[in-house]
Motif scaffolding. Structure first.
Motif, PDB file in Angstrom:
ATOM      1  N   TYR A 196      36.078 -40.237 -46.619  1.00  0.00           N
ATOM      2  CA  TYR A 196      34.923 -40.476 -47.489  1.00  0.00           C
ATOM      3  C   TYR A 196      35.366 -40.871 -48.899  1.00  0.00           C
ATOM      4  CZ  TYR A 196      30.945 -39.075 -44.596  1.00  0.00           C
ATOM      5  OH  TYR A 196      29.959 -39.030 -43.648  1.00  0.00           O
ATOM      6  N   ARG A 197      34.533 -41.711 -49.504  1.00  0.00           N
ATOM      7  CA  ARG A 197      34.741 -42.104 -50.891  1.00  0.00           C
ATOM      8  C   ARG A 197      33.439 -41.908 -51.676  1.00  0.00           C
ATOM      9  NH1 ARG A 197      39.175 -45.554 -52.067  1.00  0.00           N
ATOM     10  NH2 ARG A 197      40.521 -45.878 -50.242  1.00  0.00           N
ATOM     11  N   ALA A 198      33.593 -41.750 -52.970  1.00  0.00           N
ATOM     12  CA  ALA A 198      32.433 -41.644 -53.864  1.00  0.00           C
ATOM     13  C   ALA A 198      32.373 -42.903 -54.712  1.00  0.00           C
ATOM     14  CB  ALA A 198      32.563 -40.411 -54.752  1.00  0.00           C
ATOM     15  N   ARG A 199      31.230 -43.540 -54.719  1.00  0.00           N
ATOM     16  CA  ARG A 199      31.092 -44.730 -55.543  1.00  0.00           C
ATOM     17  C   ARG A 199      30.127 -44.451 -56.695  1.00  0.00           C
ATOM     18  NH1 ARG A 199      28.416 -48.532 -50.835  1.00  0.00           N
ATOM     19  NH2 ARG A 199      26.509 -47.330 -50.435  1.00  0.00           N
ATOM     20  N   PRO A 240      38.483 -42.002 -53.466  1.00  0.00           N
ATOM     21  CA  PRO A 240      38.622 -41.106 -52.303  1.00  0.00           C
ATOM     22  C   PRO A 240      38.370 -39.659 -52.690  1.00  0.00           C
ATOM     23  CG  PRO A 240      40.774 -41.834 -53.083  1.00  0.00           C
ATOM     24  CD  PRO A 240      39.759 -42.637 -53.841  1.00  0.00           C
ATOM     25  N   LEU A 241      37.821 -38.897 -51.755  1.00  0.00           N
ATOM     26  CA  LEU A 241      37.557 -37.477 -51.982  1.00  0.00           C
ATOM     27  C   LEU A 241      38.754 -36.624 -51.574  1.00  0.00           C
ATOM     28  CD1 LEU A 241      33.874 -37.179 -50.687  1.00  0.00           C
ATOM     29  CD2 LEU A 241      34.685 -37.627 -53.002  1.00  0.00           C
ATOM     30  N   GLU A 295      41.468 -35.330 -57.540  1.00  0.00           N
ATOM     31  CA  GLU A 295      41.053 -34.864 -58.866  1.00  0.00           C
ATOM     32  C   GLU A 295      39.544 -34.994 -59.030  1.00  0.00           C
ATOM     33  OE1 GLU A 295      42.278 -32.872 -62.195  1.00  0.00           O
ATOM     34  OE2 GLU A 295      43.505 -33.579 -60.514  1.00  0.00           O
ATOM     35  N   LEU A 296      38.964 -36.005 -58.403  1.00  0.00           N
ATOM     36  CA  LEU A 296      37.508 -36.179 -58.463  1.00  0.00           C
ATOM     37  C   LEU A 296      36.793 -34.955 -57.916  1.00  0.00           C
ATOM     38  CD1 LEU A 296      34.870 -37.837 -58.727  1.00  0.00           C
ATOM     39  CD2 LEU A 296      35.341 -38.754 -56.451  1.00  0.00           C
ATOM     40  N   ALA A 307      25.696 -42.235 -52.524  1.00  0.00           N
ATOM     41  CA  ALA A 307      26.865 -42.107 -53.400  1.00  0.00           C
ATOM     42  C   ALA A 307      28.133 -41.761 -52.633  1.00  0.00           C
ATOM     43  CB  ALA A 307      26.598 -41.051 -54.471  1.00  0.00           C
ATOM     44  N   LEU A 308      27.999 -41.119 -51.472  1.00  0.00           N
ATOM     45  CA  LEU A 308      29.155 -40.697 -50.688  1.00  0.00           C
ATOM     46  C   LEU A 308      29.084 -41.281 -49.287  1.00  0.00           C
ATOM     47  CD1 LEU A 308      29.378 -36.869 -51.500  1.00  0.00           C
ATOM     48  CD2 LEU A 308      30.466 -38.754 -52.690  1.00  0.00           C
TER      49      LEU A 308
END
Length: 259
Positions: free
Chosen positions: A29-32, A139-140, A148-149, A130-131
């Motif tokens: 998963y990624r956060a945009r 990246p999560l 770090e996110l 968002a995810l």
């Protein structure tokens, strides 16, 4: 493995479902970054914490919900379904504005995975755009560990929960001192036959506050409540500004309304 998402009826404002964040289930998963908040378009009240009073009172009126379990809320509109700070595209209409932490934490939140659980787990709303398993975004997880996110998100949500605990204590003190009263604001626009009256909220009784003496006055001065109470009171005239914004946007209310 992540447990099944919680259902909507159990969830707070904005959240359609809730799923614990997992390095296994959400490894890719990624956060945009999102530049709009469509869920805010028709939302006129937002919960806030006492930590935010001095910032929020510059932009929005701060009042308290009705009932014995009152919480502080910031008004982004006076009428249900009207938000004067968010455009139809879900974007802020002005850059110089304080966005409450409750909004900024979405789509994440800390929650108990079971009613008997002692610890809170970092969760997210899987219906949020968002995810997801995107090609773009941050990246999560990396090598099975939170990036770090995620660490920053967790720290923000922990701070939010701590602020919530301080807010609960603040509200308990208000109830104990009997400083809350039913609120009413009457606005008479030029050319209108009758005023627009807003009820259904609570506010601090300024006369009772001014009459506090001795131990009670020393207590609210020492524990930091006094500036918070005045931040709330100083914000109330902004209700007329919110009303004027509604008029400019062509979203005129109906007389005799509740917030």
């Amino acid at each position: 493995m992540a447990s099944a998402p919680q259902q909507q009826s159990q969830l707070p404002l904005f959240y359609n479902a809730l799923e614990p964040l997992s390095s296994e289930a959400h490894a890719n998963y990624r956060a945009r970054a999102m530049d709009s908040a469509p869920f805010l378009i028709n939302q006129h009240t937002i919960p806030i914490t006492v930590d935010e009073f001095t910032l929020a009172q510059r932009f929005m009126p701060i009042v308290f919900t009705a009932g014995d379990d009152a919480i502080p809320i910031a008004l982004m509109g006076l009428n249900e379904g009207v938000n004067v700070f968010i455009g139809e595209d879900g974007k802020l209409l002005e850059n110089n504005f304080y966005v409450p932490a409750y909004v900024r934490r979405y789509p994440y939140m800390l929650a108990r995975l079971r009613p008997d659980a002692q610890e809170l787990s970092l969760c997210f709303d899987p219906t949020s755009d968002a995810l997801g398993n995107f090609d773009e975004g941050e990246p999560l997880f990396a090598d099975g560990q939170p990036t770090e996110l995620v660490k920053n998100v967790l720290a923000f949500n922990e701070s939010f929960e701590q602020a919530g605990a301080r807010t609960n204590q603040f509200m308990g003190e208000l109830r104990e001192m009997g400083l809350l009263m039913e609120g009413e604001v009457s606005i008479q626009p030029e050319g209108a036959e009758q005023p627009f009256v807003y009820r259904g909220f609570q506010m601090v009784n300024e006369e009772k506050l001014a009459d506090l003496r001795g131990d009670q006055l020393r207590k609210i001065h020492k524990n930091g409540m006094l500036p918070l109470l005045y931040a709330h009171l100083f914000s109330l005239p902004l209700m007329r500004d919110i009303f004027a914004r509604q008029v400019q946007l062509g979203k005129m209310p109906v007389p005799e309304l509740t917030l």
